[in-house]
Scaffold this active site. Structure first.
Site, PDB file in Angstrom:
ATOM      1  N   SER A  52      -2.973  -7.728   3.033  1.00  0.00           N
ATOM      2  CA  SER A  52      -3.250  -7.584   4.469  1.00  0.00           C
ATOM      3  C   SER A  52      -3.699  -8.924   5.039  1.00  0.00           C
ATOM      4  O   SER A  52      -3.333  -9.292   6.161  1.00  0.00           O
ATOM      5  CB  SER A  52      -4.355  -6.546   4.688  1.00  0.00           C
ATOM      6  OG  SER A  52      -3.987  -5.302   4.157  1.00  0.00           O
ATOM      7  N   HIS A  99       0.837  -1.207   0.000  1.00  0.00           N
ATOM      8  CA  HIS A  99       0.000   0.000   0.000  1.00  0.00           C
ATOM      9  C   HIS A  99       0.875   1.261   0.000  1.00  0.00           C
ATOM     10  O   HIS A  99       0.600   2.222  -0.723  1.00  0.00           O
ATOM     11  CB  HIS A  99      -0.889   0.046   1.253  1.00  0.00           C
ATOM     12  CG  HIS A  99      -1.939  -1.021   1.329  1.00  0.00           C
ATOM     13  ND1 HIS A  99      -2.092  -1.838   2.425  1.00  0.00           N
ATOM     14  CD2 HIS A  99      -2.899  -1.404   0.448  1.00  0.00           C
ATOM     15  CE1 HIS A  99      -3.101  -2.669   2.221  1.00  0.00           C
ATOM     16  NE2 HIS A  99      -3.608  -2.424   1.019  1.00  0.00           N
TER      17      HIS A  99
END
Ligand code: PNS
Length: 183
Positions: free
Chosen positions: A145, A34
């Site tokens: 994640s 990210h």
């Protein structure tokens, strides 16, 4: 040059054609993949708003407030990047914040189908907001994640996959969960 009068933007100068992008996601937690996309986005746009969906449907391990804090701690000094939360339709949020672009990361072909559907749905809902896909460094092409949480929950090493403050918070989370289970 015009003064923007409200909220966090008090005193900021609105440039005539400021290019604003929203980078939306769950960020539970933010990963180095990210961060890579945020850095790339900040080189293309004048402002990038990292927008965390405040939605409990996905049973996140971190509250939205914790996610905001972790992202702030992870970003260091990136003056053109702000971190916010949102609910409701993404295109409404983008429009309300003057963003003409939605940034999404594409890691591999497996991401494509979902991202394609979402981009076309967003285009239907808000034809004036364009989705821009960016590829993270290949170092992070397998990173998510979900995998970070799985590895950490089983005692695996996640350093190098997430920023250090996130690694510590994830470790604390699973240590506390383990203590609760063994009590
Ligand atoms: O990190 P994620 O979970 O892949 O992010 C998904 C997100 C937050 C971008 C997506 O769920 C979203 O935009 N939700 C807001 C609701 C919405 O606008 N839905 C219609 C477009 S598909």
């Amino acid at each position: 040059m015009k003064r923007v009068p409200k909220g966090n933007d008090v005193g900021r100068v609105a440039r005539p054609a400021e290019r604003v992008a929203v980078y939306p996601g769950t960020f539970d937690p933010i990963t180095n993949g990210h961060i890579d996309i945020i850095e790339r986005g900040s080189r293309l746009f004048d402002r990038v708003i990292v927008a965390i969906l405040s939605n409990q449907d996905k049973s996140p391990i971190f509250s939205v407030e914790e996610r905001v804090r972790l992202i702030h701690q992870s970003l260091g000094s990136m003056p053109s990047v702000t971190v916010e939360t949102f609910s409701g339709l993404l295109v409404d949020y983008a429009r309300d914040h003057g963003a003409r672009a939605i940034v999404r990361g594409l890691r591999a072909v497996s991401d494509f189908e979902f991202e394609f559907q979402m981009a076309l749905m967003n285009r239907r809902l808000g034809p004036d907001v364009e989705t821009v896909f960016m590829m993270p460094s290949e170092t992070y092409s397998y990173l998510s994640s979900r995998l970070v949480k799985e590895v950490a929950s089983l005692g695996g090493d996640i350093s190098g996959l997430v920023p250090a403050p996130v690694a510590r918070a994830v470790a604390r989370h699973f240590a506390a969960a383990l203590r609760r289970r063994t009590r």
